[in-house]
Design a protein around this motif. Structure first.
Motif, mmCIF file in Angstrom:
data_model
loop_
_atom_site.group_PDB
_atom_site.id
_atom_site.type_symbol
_atom_site.label_atom_id
_atom_site.label_comp_id
_atom_site.label_asym_id
_atom_site.label_seq_id
_atom_site.Cartn_x
_atom_site.Cartn_y
_atom_site.Cartn_z
ATOM 1 N N ARG A 69 70.711 -126.668 -66.268
ATOM 2 C CA ARG A 69 70.760 -125.351 -66.932
ATOM 3 C C ARG A 69 70.057 -124.292 -66.080
ATOM 4 O O ARG A 69 70.551 -123.176 -65.939
ATOM 5 C CB ARG A 69 70.126 -125.416 -68.320
ATOM 6 N N TYR A 70 68.918 -124.650 -65.522
ATOM 7 C CA TYR A 70 68.190 -123.703 -64.674
ATOM 8 C C TYR A 70 69.042 -123.312 -63.468
ATOM 9 O O TYR A 70 69.167 -122.131 -63.135
ATOM 10 C CB TYR A 70 66.862 -124.312 -64.220
ATOM 11 N N ASN A 73 71.890 -121.017 -64.527
ATOM 12 C CA ASN A 73 71.401 -119.706 -64.969
ATOM 13 C C ASN A 73 70.797 -118.873 -63.841
ATOM 14 O O ASN A 73 70.683 -117.663 -63.963
ATOM 15 C CB ASN A 73 70.379 -119.860 -66.099
ATOM 16 N N HIS A 74 70.381 -119.520 -62.775
ATOM 17 C CA HIS A 74 69.772 -118.804 -61.654
ATOM 18 C C HIS A 74 70.685 -118.767 -60.429
ATOM 19 O O HIS A 74 70.247 -118.433 -59.332
ATOM 20 C CB HIS A 74 68.406 -119.409 -61.306
ATOM 21 N N GLU A 75 71.928 -119.133 -60.613
ATOM 22 C CA GLU A 75 72.959 -119.037 -59.578
ATOM 23 C C GLU A 75 72.521 -119.594 -58.234
ATOM 24 O O GLU A 75 72.564 -118.928 -57.213
ATOM 25 C CB GLU A 75 73.429 -117.587 -59.433
#
Length: 152
Positions: A69-70, A73-75
């Motif tokens: 997920r990180y 979400n942080h591309e």
């Protein structure tokens, strides 16, 4: 987008948290690790766990969910992982625990054979809501290098 060139050895990141539920502990155990102490309060009470405990593999999977997920979400320009080193389950994880995942970049290496990618190693630590370390490992991640003309 976060590329290889953006990574800093020594940088630390908190990736997020995961709430452990009884239902998920039981479901995972039924499917993947059907040992009695993962499936039954009574059986677990007769072991050093003392009560129903999550499988270590479940703890690893929950950690992966936080990391993925990180990354999304942080591309990150991530390309997957060839593996992990030194996986250790330090303390039991129980339903009701909240796991927090943190990492520290300890090494980064450009690929010699594929100049468009590099890899990095992160010492990953998972703690429970009391700050107790429940799991550690070193992850190895492949990541794209910044293409010509790509913005910082």
């Amino acid at each position: 987008m976060i590329y290889f060139e953006d990574l800093v050895v020594g940088a630390e990141t908190e990736f997020g948290s995961y709430d452990v539920t009884r239902e998920e502990v039981l479901e995972f155990a039924r499917k993947y690790d059907p040992q009695p102490f993962h499936l039954s309060d009574e059986a677990a009470a007769k072991t050093h766990f003392g009560r129903l405990a999550a499988s270590g593999w479940h703890t690893t999977a929950m950690t992966m969910a936080v990391l993925a997920r990180y990354s999304v979400n942080h591309e990150q320009a991530g390309l997957g992982s060839p593996g992990i080193d030194e996986l250790r389950w330090k303390k039991p994880v129980y339903p009701g625990d909240t796991l927090t995942v943190r990492g520290k970049i300890v090494e980064k290496t450009p690929s010699r054979s594929k100049p468009e990618i590099g890899s990095f190693r992160t010492e990953t630590t998972v703690t429970n809501q009391n700050g107790e370390v429940v799991m550690t490992f070193t992850s190895i991640v492949l990541i794209r290098r910044r293409p010509e003309g790509a913005k910082d």
